[in-house]
Design a protein around this motif. Structure first.
Motif, short mmCIF file in Angstrom:
data_model
loop_
_atom_site.label_atom_id
_atom_site.label_comp_id
_atom_site.label_asym_id
_atom_site.label_seq_id
_atom_site.Cartn_x
_atom_site.Cartn_y
_atom_site.Cartn_z
N TYR A 142 0.83 -1.21 0.00
CA TYR A 142 0.00 0.00 0.00
C TYR A 142 0.86 1.25 0.00
O TYR A 142 1.81 1.36 0.78
N VAL A 143 0.51 2.17 -0.88
CA VAL A 143 1.10 3.50 -0.85
C VAL A 143 0.09 4.49 -1.42
O VAL A 143 -0.68 4.18 -2.33
N LYS A 144 0.08 5.66 -0.84
CA LYS A 144 -0.70 6.80 -1.34
C LYS A 144 0.32 7.89 -1.61
O LYS A 144 1.06 8.28 -0.69
N ALA A 145 0.38 8.35 -2.85
CA ALA A 145 1.43 9.29 -3.23
C ALA A 145 0.87 10.44 -4.05
O ALA A 145 -0.05 10.27 -4.85
N MET A 146 1.47 11.60 -3.84
CA MET A 146 1.19 12.76 -4.67
C MET A 146 2.18 12.75 -5.82
O MET A 146 3.38 12.53 -5.63
N ARG A 147 1.66 12.96 -7.04
CA ARG A 147 2.49 13.06 -8.23
C ARG A 147 2.48 14.52 -8.65
O ARG A 147 1.40 15.13 -8.78
N LEU A 148 3.66 15.09 -8.85
CA LEU A 148 3.79 16.50 -9.19
C LEU A 148 4.44 16.65 -10.56
O LEU A 148 5.33 15.87 -10.92
N PHE A 149 4.02 17.67 -11.29
CA PHE A 149 4.56 17.93 -12.62
C PHE A 149 4.73 19.42 -12.84
O PHE A 149 3.99 20.23 -12.29
N VAL A 150 5.66 19.76 -13.72
CA VAL A 150 5.76 21.11 -14.26
C VAL A 150 4.87 21.12 -15.49
O VAL A 150 5.13 20.40 -16.46
N GLY A 151 3.79 21.88 -15.44
CA GLY A 151 2.85 21.90 -16.57
C GLY A 151 2.00 20.64 -16.61
O GLY A 151 1.84 19.94 -15.60
N GLU A 152 1.48 20.35 -17.78
CA GLU A 152 0.62 19.18 -17.96
C GLU A 152 1.38 17.89 -17.71
O GLU A 152 2.55 17.77 -18.09
N PRO A 153 0.73 16.90 -17.09
CA PRO A 153 1.43 15.64 -16.80
C PRO A 153 1.75 14.86 -18.08
O PRO A 153 0.97 14.84 -19.02
N VAL A 154 2.92 14.27 -18.07
CA VAL A 154 3.35 13.38 -19.14
C VAL A 154 3.65 12.03 -18.48
O VAL A 154 4.53 11.94 -17.64
N TRP A 155 2.89 11.01 -18.86
CA TRP A 155 2.98 9.72 -18.18
C TRP A 155 3.86 8.72 -18.93
O TRP A 155 3.99 7.58 -18.53
N THR A 156 4.44 9.13 -20.03
CA THR A 156 5.14 8.17 -20.88
C THR A 156 6.43 7.67 -20.24
O THR A 156 7.30 8.47 -19.87
N ALA A 157 6.54 6.36 -20.14
CA ALA A 157 7.76 5.71 -19.66
C ALA A 157 8.41 5.02 -20.86
O ALA A 157 7.72 4.40 -21.67
#
Length: 180
Positions: A142-157
């Motif tokens: 279990y983890v609850k995490a905040m994801r932060l980005f500069v501008g719009e999120p880019v999820w590409t790995a």
């Protein structure tokens, strides 16, 4: 304070600590030399925390969301867990702030060895664009995490090998300059 160590090569459950025997601890300074930044914040008060507000302003983190990774909370849980654990890089920094629970970020050192970084409530990590890494839950699942980005999120790995991307080349240049 964050704890990190070199990993063993065991094929055992990815959620296990995977410490070498004897343990080879990794200091925060060594993580900094890889471009990894760490902060400890007050996760109980993240909605009103002036430190988080200042970090977001200073770093231009204009977008955020919260993800809960737990079997009954995350759609396509098994598939996502496998995807997160594939060795990959991003073209932008990856910023994660653990609000509850725990997990591991694994990063490659300058010699391509895995370092495991134990993350728990209150830990914020920034992985630089171009660093090979992966994530897994620990044995608490279990983890609850905040994801932060500069501008719009880019999820590409981009799974390894991805050495042809400018972000990877820039990161390798950073490592070379850091070593001098």
């Amino acid at each position: 304070m964050v704890e990190a160590w070199y990993m063993d090569e065991s094929p055992a459950d990815q959620r296990a600590p995977h410490r070498l025997q004897p343990n080879r601890a990794v200091a925060l300074q060594q993580l900094r030399e890889l471009g990894v930044r760490y902060r400890k914040l007050d996760a109980d008060n993240y909605e009103t925390d002036p430190c988080l507000k200042e970090i977001r302003k200073a770093e231009n983190y204009s977008w955020m969301d919260i993800i809960t990774i737990q079997k009954d909370k995350l759609p396509n849980y098994e598939e996502k867990i496998k995807t997160f654990y594939e060795e990959h890089l991003h073209l932008d920094d990856e910023i994660r702030y653990i609000l509850d629970g725990s997990g591991y970020f694994d990063v490659r050192d300058k010699d391509d060895k895995w370092i495991r970084i134990s993350m728990e409530k209150g830990d914020m990590i920034t992985l630089p664009a171009g660093i090979y890494h992966r994530f897994t839950l620990d044995e608490n699942n279990y983890v609850k995490a905040m994801r932060l980005f500069v501008g719009e999120p880019v999820w590409t790995a981009y799974n390894r090998p991805a050495d042809h991307f400018p972000a990877r080349k820039q990161y390798m240049k950073f490592l070379t300059e850091e070593a001098q």
